[in-house]
Design a protein around this motif. Structure first.
Motif, mmCIF file in Angstrom:
data_model
loop_
_atom_site.group_PDB
_atom_site.id
_atom_site.type_symbol
_atom_site.label_atom_id
_atom_site.label_comp_id
_atom_site.label_asym_id
_atom_site.label_seq_id
_atom_site.Cartn_x
_atom_site.Cartn_y
_atom_site.Cartn_z
ATOM 1 N N LYS A 1 49.681 -37.476 0.953
ATOM 2 C CA LYS A 1 49.033 -37.850 2.204
ATOM 3 C C LYS A 1 47.749 -37.060 2.459
ATOM 4 C CE LYS A 1 51.575 -35.440 5.843
ATOM 5 N NZ LYS A 1 51.227 -35.606 7.161
ATOM 6 N N PRO A 2 46.865 -37.640 3.292
ATOM 7 C CA PRO A 2 45.593 -36.956 3.551
ATOM 8 C C PRO A 2 45.794 -35.588 4.195
ATOM 9 C CG PRO A 2 45.814 -38.929 4.926
ATOM 10 C CD PRO A 2 46.969 -38.926 3.992
ATOM 11 N N LYS A 3 44.835 -34.719 3.936
ATOM 12 C CA LYS A 3 44.906 -33.364 4.483
ATOM 13 C C LYS A 3 44.040 -33.293 5.733
ATOM 14 C CE LYS A 3 42.988 -32.334 0.582
ATOM 15 N NZ LYS A 3 42.515 -31.974 -0.739
ATOM 16 N N GLY A 4 44.560 -32.720 6.786
ATOM 17 C CA GLY A 4 43.777 -32.526 8.018
ATOM 18 C C GLY A 4 43.018 -31.214 7.927
ATOM 19 N N VAL A 5 41.766 -31.297 7.496
ATOM 20 C CA VAL A 5 40.950 -30.086 7.321
ATOM 21 C C VAL A 5 40.503 -29.587 8.703
ATOM 22 C CG1 VAL A 5 38.732 -29.259 6.419
ATOM 23 C CG2 VAL A 5 40.188 -30.756 5.027
ATOM 24 N N VAL A 6 40.779 -28.316 8.993
ATOM 25 C CA VAL A 6 40.459 -27.771 10.317
ATOM 26 C C VAL A 6 39.230 -26.863 10.239
ATOM 27 C CG1 VAL A 6 41.282 -26.298 12.204
ATOM 28 C CG2 VAL A 6 42.874 -27.857 11.041
ATOM 29 N N HIS A 7 38.259 -27.140 11.098
ATOM 30 C CA HIS A 7 37.089 -26.264 11.238
ATOM 31 C C HIS A 7 37.065 -25.664 12.637
ATOM 32 C CE1 HIS A 7 35.085 -26.823 7.406
ATOM 33 N NE2 HIS A 7 35.429 -28.097 7.450
ATOM 34 N N THR A 8 36.513 -24.451 12.734
ATOM 35 C CA THR A 8 36.542 -23.728 14.006
ATOM 36 C C THR A 8 35.134 -23.519 14.555
ATOM 37 O OG1 THR A 8 36.646 -21.708 12.695
ATOM 38 C CG2 THR A 8 38.731 -22.565 13.543
ATOM 39 N N VAL A 9 35.078 -23.110 15.825
ATOM 40 C CA VAL A 9 33.831 -23.199 16.589
ATOM 41 C C VAL A 9 32.672 -22.342 16.036
ATOM 42 C CG1 VAL A 9 32.791 -22.886 18.866
ATOM 43 C CG2 VAL A 9 35.127 -23.751 18.682
ATOM 44 N N ALA A 10 32.838 -21.032 16.049
ATOM 45 C CA ALA A 10 31.666 -20.176 15.821
ATOM 46 C C ALA A 10 31.137 -20.263 14.391
ATOM 47 C CB ALA A 10 32.000 -18.727 16.168
#
Ligand code: PRX
Length: 673
Positions: free
Chosen positions: A294-303
Motif C-alpha cells: 500500500k502507498p506510504k503516507g510521507v510526512v513533512h513538518t513545518v520549519a
C-alpha cells in the motif's frame, strides 16, 4: 562501460546569468557547500533569519539519528521554535514586504479562454476565508483534510488554509480512482474532503464529485466514516461556455454532509489569526506508491520544509524578483507541493498555475503559454519533453520563447536526446537545464545543478545541494570512492527530509534505514564519474545483473532513444538460463517508421555501441504505447510480466489506459529475435 559520446560535452553557465545570480560560479557553490556541511548551524540559521518566528528555537538547527542500531530514527529541525507556514509565505510578503499587489499566480485554464491573475493580497484573503470555513466545519489543529482537486487556485488556498490553522493536508492527485482516494482518506482518517464538481482535462469531462461520493461510500463500506463534511467547489459549471445554467454533470448531494464552497466562503471572514505551531508539527501527508503494497503516507513538518523549499527554489531556479516561473507538474505530486505552492510563495515569486495538458487544444500549448506570460524559468518532466519532441520543431517555431532563461527537468532520468532537444530547441542554446534529482521523501532537490554555477553534463543531476551528503555503497554496504556505481544513499539529513510514514514509523525505518545502518537509502542506483558528477542509473529494482555485470535499465533506454526513429523506450529484466538475467526492451517508434527486423538490428547495434556488448538486448518488442500511470510513470511491473508472458496482472487501476496491456501481449511473438 563507456559514457555515450553525446554525454562527453560540458555546457558552461552563460555569463549573463552569472552576473546577478545567487550562486554566481562554481567556487561560490563549493564554498557554500563546504559551509553547509562543516557548520550547518550557522548555514541554516542564516536561512531561518529570513522568516518570522513567534518563538525562537531552543534546540540546534538540526538533530538526528540515522543509525537503526543506535535507536529510533529521527530528524528534528529548530526544536522549540514556533511559527506558521502560511504566515511566512503570505502575510510576511503582504504585511511586511509590500508584495500585496504582486501577482502570485497566473492561472491558465484547460481552455485558453479561461485565465485570471491572482495577487498575493488576494491569495491571503481567500486563504483566510477558507481557513474560517474549515474551522466552521469542525477542523482543528492536527486534524487531517483530504483534498481532491484539479489545478485551480482553490487548491492552493485550501492547502494554505490548512497550514494556517494547523490542520494537516493530504492532497490526492485528481486523476486517481475512487478506490485510491478511499484508501488515502482511510489511512489519514481525514475529517473533511475538499473536492470540485468536475473538470475538463483536454476534451474529457471528469466528474470529481461522483468519484468523491464513490470513495466516501467505499470508506463507509469498509467501516470507516471519518469524513463528516465534504466541501465542493463549483468549478466545471463556471468553465462551461454557456455559463452557470449549463451543467452536464449530475451532482448528487448529501445535504448533511456536502457544502458548496461559494456559499460557505461568502459568509466567511477575511480575518484569521494563524495557529502558532511547533517547528516539528506536521504540515502535510503525501502518499507515494511503495514498490510493493500500500502507498506510504510521507510526512513533512513545518520549519524544515519551509527552509528547504525556500532555499532550493531560490538557488536552483536562481529566483529574481521579475521572474515568471512555470512548473507544469500537478500539485497532486510532491513537485507541485514544493515548487508550485510552498517554494515559490516563500520567495514571493510569480508563477503560472496551469490546469490543462500539453496537447490541448493544440500541440503548441506549452509554447503558447510561455509566450503569453513571458515565462523566464520553466520546469517540466522528461516524459513531457519526449511527447512534445514527437511533433518536431514546427509548433515551437510559432511562438516567441526568448523570455526563457532557465529550464528544469524532474521525475526521471532525462535521456541525452531529450536533453539536447530541450536545450537546443526549447532553450535555443541559451538556457541551462537543471536536472533535479529528488523524491517525495526528500521534500526538495537533493542532487541538482545550480544554473549559474554548475558546468552541465547532459543526463547528470551533477552535485549535491547544500547540506546534502550523498555517497555510493556497494552490495555489502561499504562506501566506494572515486568512479563507482551502486546504491545512492545519504549520510545525514537536511531540513526538508521526511520525518516518518504516517502512523507507521516502523515502516519508515524498515524502508529507508534498515538495509544500510547509518544511511538514508534512496532506492535509486547512482554512479559517480571521474569528475565527481552523480548520475542516476534508475531504481535499484530496475537494476539488472547480466552475466555478473550490474546494468541500469535507464542507461539502455537512453541508448535506444538515441535512435532517431525511437520516441520512447522501456527496458526490463527477463530471466536467462546462462546470463542470469537479460534485457527485454519495449520501443515506441515515431510515426514514420515500421517495426521490422532491420529496425531491431539497428537498435541492438546502437546499444552495443553506446554501452558495450554486455548490454546487447536479447529481446526488442514493438510497443505502440507504454503502460503508464496517470502521472506518466511507466509501470515496469506490467512490462516485466509481458516480457515473461505472465498474464496474472493483478491491480491495473492506476493505469491511465489499460488497453495498452493487451496490445503488448498481442505483439509479444514478434519480440523474440
Ligand atoms: O527514481 C528517482 C526518480 O523519481 C523517484 C522519485 O519519485 P517521486 O517520489 O514520485 O518524486 C518525483 C519528483 C521529485 C526517484 O527515486 N527521479 C526523480 N527525479 C529524477 C529521477 N531520476 C533521475 N533523474 C531525476 N532528475
Amino acid at each position: 562501460m563507456v559514457v555515450p559520446e553525446s554525454q562527453e560535452k560540458i555546457y558552461h553557465p552563460p555569463p549573463d546569468l552569472q552576473r546577478d545570480a545567487h550562486v554566481p560560479d562554481f567556487s561560490s557553490y563549493l564554498e557554500m557547500y563546504k559551509k553547509s556541511l562543516e557548520n550547518p548551524e550557522a548555514f541554516w540559521k542564516e536561512v531561518a533569519d529570513e522568516f518570522f518566528w513567534k518563538k525562537p528555537a531552543t534546540g540546534p538547527m538540526l538533530q538526528y539519528n540515522f543509525d537503526v542500531t543506535k535507536g529510533n530514527i529521527f530528524v528534528k529541525c529548530m526544536e522549540g521554535a514556533k511559527t506558521n507556514m502560511c504566515y511566512n509565505v503570505l502575510d510576511r510578503h503582504v504585511k511586511e514586504g509590500n508584495l500585496g499587489e504582486k501577482v502570485a499566480y497566473y492561472w491558465e485554464g484547460n481552455s485558453p479562454e479561461h485565465h485570471k491573475t491572482i495577487t498575493y493580497g488576494q491569495v491571503l484573503s481567500h486563504t483566510c476565508r477558507c481557513a474560517n470555513v474549515l474551522k466552521q466545519l469542525g477542523v482543528k489543529k492536527g486534524d487531517r483534510v483530504s483534498i481532491y482537486l484539479p489545478m485551480i487556485p482553490e487548491l492552493v488556498y485550501t492547502m494554505l488554509a490548512c497550514a494556517r490553522i494547523g490542520a494537516v493536508h493530504s492532497v490526492v492527485f485528481a486523476g486517481f480512482s475512487s478506490e485510491s482516494l478511499c484508501e488515502r482518506i482511510m489511512d489519514a482518517q481525514s475529517s473533511v474532503l475538499v473536492t470540485a464538481d468536475g473538470v475538463y482535462r483536454g476534451d474529457k469531462l471528469i466528474n470529481l464529485k461522483q468519484i468523491s461520493d464513490e470513495a466516501l461510500e467505499k470508506c463507509r463500506e469498509k467501516g470507516s466514516s471519518s469524513v463528516t463534511k465534504c466541501l465542493v467547489i463549483k468549478h466545471h459549471v463556471l468553465r462551461t461556455k454557456t455559463g452557470t445554467s449549463c451543467n452536464k454533470l449530475q451532482t448528487s448531494w448529501d445535504s448533511d454532509r456536502d457544502v458548496w464552497w461559494d456559499e460557505a466562503m461568502s459568509d466567511s471572514s477575511e480575518e484569521c489569526e494563524p495557529e502558532w505551531l511547533d517547528a516539528e508539527d506536521p504540515l502535510f501527508i503525501l502518499y507515494t506508491s511503495g514498490s510493493t503494497g500500500k502507498p506510504k503516507g510521507v510526512v513533512h513538518t513545518v520549519a524544515g520544509y519551509l527552509l528547504y523549499t525556500f532555499l532550493t527554489f531560490k538557488c536552483v531556479f536562481d529566483h529574481q524578483p521579475h521572474d515568471v516561473y512555470w512548473c507544469t507538474a500537478d500539485i497532486g505530486w510532491i513537485t507541485g507541493h514544493s515548487y508550485i505552492t510552498y517554494g515559490p510563495l516563500a520567495n514571493g515569486a510569480s508563477s503560472v498555475l496551469f490546469e490543462g495538458i500539453p496537447v490541448h487544444p493544440h500541440v503548441g500549448r506549452f509554447w503558447e503559454i510561455i509566450e503569453k506570460y513571458r515565462v523566464t524559468k520553466f520546469y517540466t518532466a522528461p516524459t513531457a519533453i519526449r511527447l512534445l519532441m514527437k511533433y518536431g520543431q514546427e509548433p515551437l517555431q510559432k511562438y516567441d520563447l526568448s523570455s526563457l532563461r532557465i529550464l528544469g527537468s524532474v521525475g526521471e532520468p532525462i535521456n541525452p536526446e531529450a536533453w539536447q532537444w530541450y536545450y537546443e530547441e526549447v532553450g535555443q542554446g541559451r538556457c541551462p537545464v537543471v536536472d533535479t534529482f529528488w523524491q517525495t521523501e526528500t521534500g526538495g532537490h537533493v542532487l541538482t545543478p545550480l544554473p549559474a554555477a554548475t558546468p552541465l553534463k547532459p543526463g547528470s543531476a551533477t552535485f549535491p545541494f547544500f547540506g546534502v551528503e550523498p555517497t555510493i555503497l556497494n552490495e555489502h554496504g561499504e562506501e566506494v570512492e572515486g568512479e563507482a556505481e551502486g546504491y545512492l544513499v545519504f549520510r545525514k539529513p537536511w531540513p526538508g527530509i521526511m520525518r516518518t510514514v504516517y502512523e507507521n514509523h516502523e515502516r519508515f525505518e524498515n524502508i529507508y534505514f534498515k538495509k544500510f545502518p547509518g544511511f538514508y537509502v534512496t532506492g535509486d542506483g547512482g554512479r559517480r564519474d571521474k569528475d565527481g558528477y552523480f548520475w542516476i542509473t534508475g531504481r535499484i529494482d530496475d537494476m539488472l545483473n547480466v552475466s555478473g555485470h550490474l546494468l541500469s535499465t535507464a542507461e539502455v533506454e537512453a541508448a535506444l532513444t538515441l535512435h532517431p526513429d525511437v520516441s520512447e523506450a522501456a527496458v526490463v529484466s527477463r530471466p536467462h538460463k546462462v546470463k542470469g538475467e537479460c534485457l527485454y526492451c519495449f520501443v515506441t517508434l515515431k510515426d514514420r517508421r515500421e517495426f521490422d527486423k532491420k529496425m531491431v538490428e539497428e537498435l541492438k547495434k546502437m546499444v552495443r555501441e553506446k554501452i558495450g556488448p554486455i548490454a546487447t538486448p536479447d529481446f526488442i518488442q514493438n510497443a505502440p504505447a507504454l503502460p503508464k500511470t496517470r502521472s506518466g510513470k511507466i509501470m515496469r511491473r506490467i512490462l516485466r510480466q509481458v516480457a515473461r508472458n505472465e498474464r496474472d496482472l493483478g491491480d491495473l487501476s492506476t493505469l491511465s489506459d489499460p488497453k495498452v496491456v493487451e496490445v503488448l501481449f498481442s505483439q509479444r511473438s514478434e519480440a523474440a529475435t
